[in-house]
Motif scaffolding. Structure first.
Motif, PDB file in Angstrom:
ATOM      1  N   VAL A  91      -8.525  10.979   4.062  1.00 13.75           N
ATOM      2  CA  VAL A  91      -8.765   9.716   4.777  1.00 13.75           C
ATOM      3  C   VAL A  91      -8.119   9.703   6.166  1.00 13.75           C
ATOM      4  O   VAL A  91      -8.072   8.654   6.812  1.00 13.75           O
ATOM      5  CB  VAL A  91      -8.260   8.513   3.953  1.00 13.75           C
ATOM      6  N   ALA A  92      -7.628  10.840   6.626  1.00  8.13           N
ATOM      7  CA  ALA A  92      -6.986  10.895   7.942  1.00  8.13           C
ATOM      8  C   ALA A  92      -7.948  10.385   9.017  1.00  8.13           C
ATOM      9  O   ALA A  92      -9.126  10.729   9.032  1.00  8.13           O
ATOM     10  CB  ALA A  92      -6.560  12.322   8.262  1.00  8.13           C
ATOM     11  N   GLY A  93      -7.431   9.550   9.897  1.00  8.24           N
ATOM     12  CA  GLY A  93      -8.216   9.015  10.994  1.00  8.24           C
ATOM     13  C   GLY A  93      -8.980   7.752  10.670  1.00  8.24           C
ATOM     14  O   GLY A  93      -9.537   7.111  11.576  1.00  8.24           O
ATOM     15  N   LYS A  94      -9.041   7.364   9.411  1.00  8.52           N
ATOM     16  CA  LYS A  94      -9.792   6.175   9.031  1.00  8.52           C
ATOM     17  C   LYS A  94      -8.988   4.901   9.321  1.00  8.52           C
ATOM     18  O   LYS A  94      -7.754   4.922   9.379  1.00  8.52           O
ATOM     19  CB  LYS A  94     -10.180   6.218   7.551  1.00  8.52           C
ATOM     20  N   THR A  95      -9.694   3.807   9.485  1.00 15.24           N
ATOM     21  CA  THR A  95      -9.090   2.495   9.713  1.00 15.24           C
ATOM     22  C   THR A  95      -9.154   1.684   8.424  1.00 15.24           C
ATOM     23  O   THR A  95     -10.227   1.538   7.833  1.00 15.24           O
ATOM     24  CB  THR A  95      -9.831   1.731  10.824  1.00 15.24           C
ATOM     25  N   PHE A  96      -8.013   1.167   8.004  1.00 12.68           N
ATOM     26  CA  PHE A  96      -7.934   0.329   6.807  1.00 12.68           C
ATOM     27  C   PHE A  96      -7.590  -1.095   7.230  1.00 12.68           C
ATOM     28  O   PHE A  96      -6.580  -1.332   7.910  1.00 12.68           O
ATOM     29  CB  PHE A  96      -6.882   0.867   5.834  1.00 12.68           C
ATOM     30  N   ILE A  97      -8.428  -2.032   6.808  1.00  8.29           N
ATOM     31  CA  ILE A  97      -8.220  -3.448   7.120  1.00  8.29           C
ATOM     32  C   ILE A  97      -7.853  -4.164   5.828  1.00  8.29           C
ATOM     33  O   ILE A  97      -8.632  -4.182   4.869  1.00  8.29           O
ATOM     34  CB  ILE A  97      -9.481  -4.073   7.733  1.00  8.29           C
ATOM     35  N   LEU A  98      -6.666  -4.761   5.800  1.00  5.26           N
ATOM     36  CA  LEU A  98      -6.188  -5.441   4.603  1.00  5.26           C
ATOM     37  C   LEU A  98      -6.605  -6.905   4.666  1.00  5.26           C
ATOM     38  O   LEU A  98      -6.035  -7.695   5.422  1.00  5.26           O
ATOM     39  CB  LEU A  98      -4.670  -5.318   4.490  1.00  5.26           C
ATOM     40  N   CYS A  99      -7.614  -7.266   3.882  1.00  8.85           N
ATOM     41  CA  CYS A  99      -8.071  -8.661   3.794  1.00  8.85           C
ATOM     42  C   CYS A  99      -7.434  -9.275   2.558  1.00  8.85           C
ATOM     43  O   CYS A  99      -8.099  -9.576   1.561  1.00  8.85           O
ATOM     44  CB  CYS A  99      -9.587  -8.722   3.723  1.00  8.85           C
ATOM     45  N   MET A 100      -6.147  -9.464   2.607  1.00  8.01           N
ATOM     46  CA  MET A 100      -5.369  -9.937   1.469  1.00  8.01           C
ATOM     47  C   MET A 100      -4.054 -10.500   1.992  1.00  8.01           C
ATOM     48  O   MET A 100      -3.622 -10.165   3.096  1.00  8.01           O
ATOM     49  CB  MET A 100      -5.119  -8.789   0.485  1.00  8.01           C
ATOM     50  N   LYS A 101      -3.453 -11.379   1.215  1.00  9.80           N
ATOM     51  CA  LYS A 101      -2.261 -12.095   1.665  1.00  9.80           C
ATOM     52  C   LYS A 101      -1.185 -11.999   0.593  1.00  9.80           C
ATOM     53  O   LYS A 101      -1.399 -12.436  -0.534  1.00  9.80           O
ATOM     54  CB  LYS A 101      -2.601 -13.567   1.941  1.00  9.80           C
ATOM     55  N   GLY A 102      -0.054 -11.452   0.941  1.00 16.12           N
ATOM     56  CA  GLY A 102       1.031 -11.348  -0.022  1.00 16.12           C
ATOM     57  C   GLY A 102       2.109 -10.413   0.468  1.00 16.12           C
ATOM     58  O   GLY A 102       1.994  -9.805   1.544  1.00 16.12           O
ATOM     59  N   LEU A 103       3.162 -10.305  -0.300  1.00 11.98           N
ATOM     60  CA  LEU A 103       4.252  -9.369  -0.074  1.00 11.98           C
ATOM     61  C   LEU A 103       4.503  -8.643  -1.389  1.00 11.98           C
ATOM     62  O   LEU A 103       4.259  -9.205  -2.462  1.00 11.98           O
ATOM     63  CB  LEU A 103       5.527 -10.092   0.358  1.00 11.98           C
ATOM     64  N   GLU A 104       4.971  -7.432  -1.314  1.00 12.63           N
ATOM     65  CA  GLU A 104       5.268  -6.696  -2.547  1.00 12.63           C
ATOM     66  C   GLU A 104       6.483  -7.315  -3.222  1.00 12.63           C
ATOM     67  O   GLU A 104       7.569  -7.359  -2.651  1.00 12.63           O
ATOM     68  CB  GLU A 104       5.511  -5.222  -2.239  1.00 12.63           C
ATOM     69  N   GLU A 105       6.298  -7.776  -4.433  1.00 13.09           N
ATOM     70  CA  GLU A 105       7.361  -8.492  -5.141  1.00 13.09           C
ATOM     71  C   GLU A 105       8.612  -7.647  -5.314  1.00 13.09           C
ATOM     72  O   GLU A 105       9.736  -8.119  -5.100  1.00 13.09           O
ATOM     73  CB  GLU A 105       6.854  -8.943  -6.514  1.00 13.09           C
ATOM     74  N   ALA A 106       8.460  -6.402  -5.696  1.00 13.85           N
ATOM     75  CA  ALA A 106       9.609  -5.565  -6.037  1.00 13.85           C
ATOM     76  C   ALA A 106      10.461  -5.202  -4.832  1.00 13.85           C
ATOM     77  O   ALA A 106      11.667  -4.948  -4.974  1.00 13.85           O
ATOM     78  CB  ALA A 106       9.135  -4.292  -6.733  1.00 13.85           C
ATOM     79  N   THR A 107       9.863  -5.164  -3.634  1.00 13.89           N
ATOM     80  CA  THR A 107      10.589  -4.697  -2.452  1.00 13.89           C
ATOM     81  C   THR A 107      10.665  -5.718  -1.326  1.00 13.89           C
ATOM     82  O   THR A 107      11.494  -5.584  -0.425  1.00 13.89           O
ATOM     83  CB  THR A 107       9.918  -3.434  -1.881  1.00 13.89           C
ATOM     84  N   GLY A 108       9.794  -6.715  -1.342  1.00 13.05           N
ATOM     85  CA  GLY A 108       9.706  -7.655  -0.231  1.00 13.05           C
ATOM     86  C   GLY A 108       8.944  -7.101   0.958  1.00 13.05           C
ATOM     87  O   GLY A 108       8.869  -7.740   2.008  1.00 13.05           O
ATOM     88  N   GLN A 109       8.351  -5.931   0.819  1.00 13.36           N
ATOM     89  CA  GLN A 109       7.701  -5.295   1.955  1.00 13.36           C
ATOM     90  C   GLN A 109       6.362  -5.939   2.299  1.00 13.36           C
ATOM     91  O   GLN A 109       5.625  -6.399   1.434  1.00 13.36           O
ATOM     92  CB  GLN A 109       7.493  -3.807   1.687  1.00 13.36           C
ATOM     93  N   ARG A 110       6.069  -5.921   3.608  1.00 10.32           N
ATOM     94  CA  ARG A 110       4.756  -6.341   4.078  1.00 10.32           C
ATOM     95  C   ARG A 110       3.705  -5.313   3.640  1.00 10.32           C
ATOM     96  O   ARG A 110       4.010  -4.137   3.470  1.00 10.32           O
ATOM     97  CB  ARG A 110       4.762  -6.489   5.595  1.00 10.32           C
ATOM     98  N   LEU A 111       2.478  -5.763   3.496  1.00 10.33           N
ATOM     99  CA  LEU A 111       1.443  -4.896   2.939  1.00 10.33           C
ATOM    100  C   LEU A 111       1.090  -3.747   3.870  1.00 10.33           C
ATOM    101  O   LEU A 111       0.766  -2.649   3.410  1.00 10.33           O
ATOM    102  CB  LEU A 111       0.203  -5.726   2.599  1.00 10.33           C
ATOM    103  N   SER A 112       1.150  -3.966   5.175  1.00  5.84           N
ATOM    104  CA  SER A 112       0.883  -2.861   6.098  1.00  5.84           C
ATOM    105  C   SER A 112       1.925  -1.763   5.940  1.00  5.84           C
ATOM    106  O   SER A 112       1.608  -0.569   6.060  1.00  5.84           O
ATOM    107  CB  SER A 112       0.851  -3.360   7.541  1.00  5.84           C
TER     108      SER A 112
END
Length: 320
Positions: A91-112
């Motif tokens: 998937v190198a070079g591809k663009t991923f668009i996250l159409c979702m809203k949330g944070l990772e519960e276990a880490t607090g990290q942003r989805l990007s």
């Protein structure tokens, strides 16, 4: 702009259906899942009928290979595992668009950040958030949303490629604020539902004002622009989340305080834990989030939790 949509829930199926009017779209779903098998057998779900221009696919590798622009619309808490699966394909070079809203519960990290950590290949990541329900869009009611990424050129390319008469897209310039704001509005939606359930709906105006200020302080502490909390990602999404009959988070909050079951996905429930983690890490008080958390996870009654919230010491309205 041709694209692949990963996730065939209400938002993923809508994006695939609407965008396929002028572009080739591949819609991927997990083989055996109820949502995918319903679409495969009938090309319909509870919201729409898929046009013939949408290609259904249950092979992740083929779906990824079908386009260089990949939209992901799944539960936020499953993103890391899913991204690790994606990393097994070229998937190198591809663009991923996250159409979702949330944070990772276990880490607090942003989805990007979850995407960048989980996919070791060089990819581009953007987020697409803001107000709007599938039911309204299908009824021809337009709305405004925001796209954001770490690369201005990428953001502009996505906005240009996907903007249409129903979706007016704005160019975001604060990825931290956009992601935190979008995730946090679901928590405010649960709080609004709790107020509805207790017959306190008139307080939702105050919830909007104080909720946006609470999240603005967190965004600023994390290095983002606090004004993002007052934009489309957060405050601009309040009507669709705090008042709409279509809002899963609002309906979930109302069901909780009424002691009723609710089975739909409410992303704000795990997100509130992540927000409190971030608040602790960055030294920011999040009293509304703490109230929601205490009701959901600490067996506090709504009356007790709201009473505690109102008994907090008085502060200036715009204290830092």
């Amino acid at each position: 702009m041709n694209c692949t949509v990963l996730g065939c829930g209400r938002w993923g199926s809508f994006l695939a259906s609407f965008h396929s009017r002028k572009n080739h779209v591949t819609l991927w779903g997990r083989k055996g899942s109820e949502s995918f098998e319903t679409l495969r057998n009938t090309r319909k779900n509870d919201y729409l009928t898929l046009p013939d221009t949408v290609t259904l696919c249950d092979d992740l590798g083929k779906a990824l290979a079908a386009s260089d622009t990949i939209i992901i619309s799944i539960s936020a808490q499953h993103l890391r595992e899913f991204a690790e699966r994606i990393n097994g394909y070229p998937v190198a070079g591809k663009t991923f668009i996250l159409c979702m809203k949330g944070l990772e519960e276990a880490t607090g990290q942003r989805l990007s950040c979850v995407m960048k950590e989980s996919i070791t290949q060089a990819i581009k990541v953007a987020v697409w958030v803001g107000p709007g329900h599938v039911q309204d869009f299908l009824a021809g009611i337009p709305n405004c949303m925001v796209v954001d990424s770490e690369e201005r050129g990428l953001t502009e390319e996505i906005v240009s490629g996907f903007q249409n008469e129903l979706l007016r897209l704005y160019i975001g310039t604060d990825l931290i604020g956009t992601e935190i704001g979008a995730a946090a509005k679901n928590v405010m939606g649960i709080a609004a539902g709790m107020l509805d359930g207790k017959g306190l709906s008139s307080m939702k105006g105050a919830l909007m004002a104080r909720g946006a200020r609470e999240i603005a302080r967190l965004i600023a502490a994390m290095g983002g622009n606090e004004l993002s909390a007052y934009g489309l990602c957060h405050l601009g999404d309040y009507e669709a989340t705090l008042f709409s009959p279509h809002s899963h988070n609002r309906k979930f909050g109302e069901a909780v305080v009424k002691g009723e079951p609710y089975t739909k996905l409410a992303e704000g429930a795990p997100t509130v834990k992540a927000l409190l983690r971030l608040g602790h890490e960055h030294g920011v008080e999040l009293p509304i989030c703490e109230t929601v958390n205490s009701i959901l996870y600490e067996n506090a009654s709504a009356d007790e939790a709201f009473g505690k919230l109102f008994s907090r010491s008085t502060k200036e309205e715009f204290y830092l």
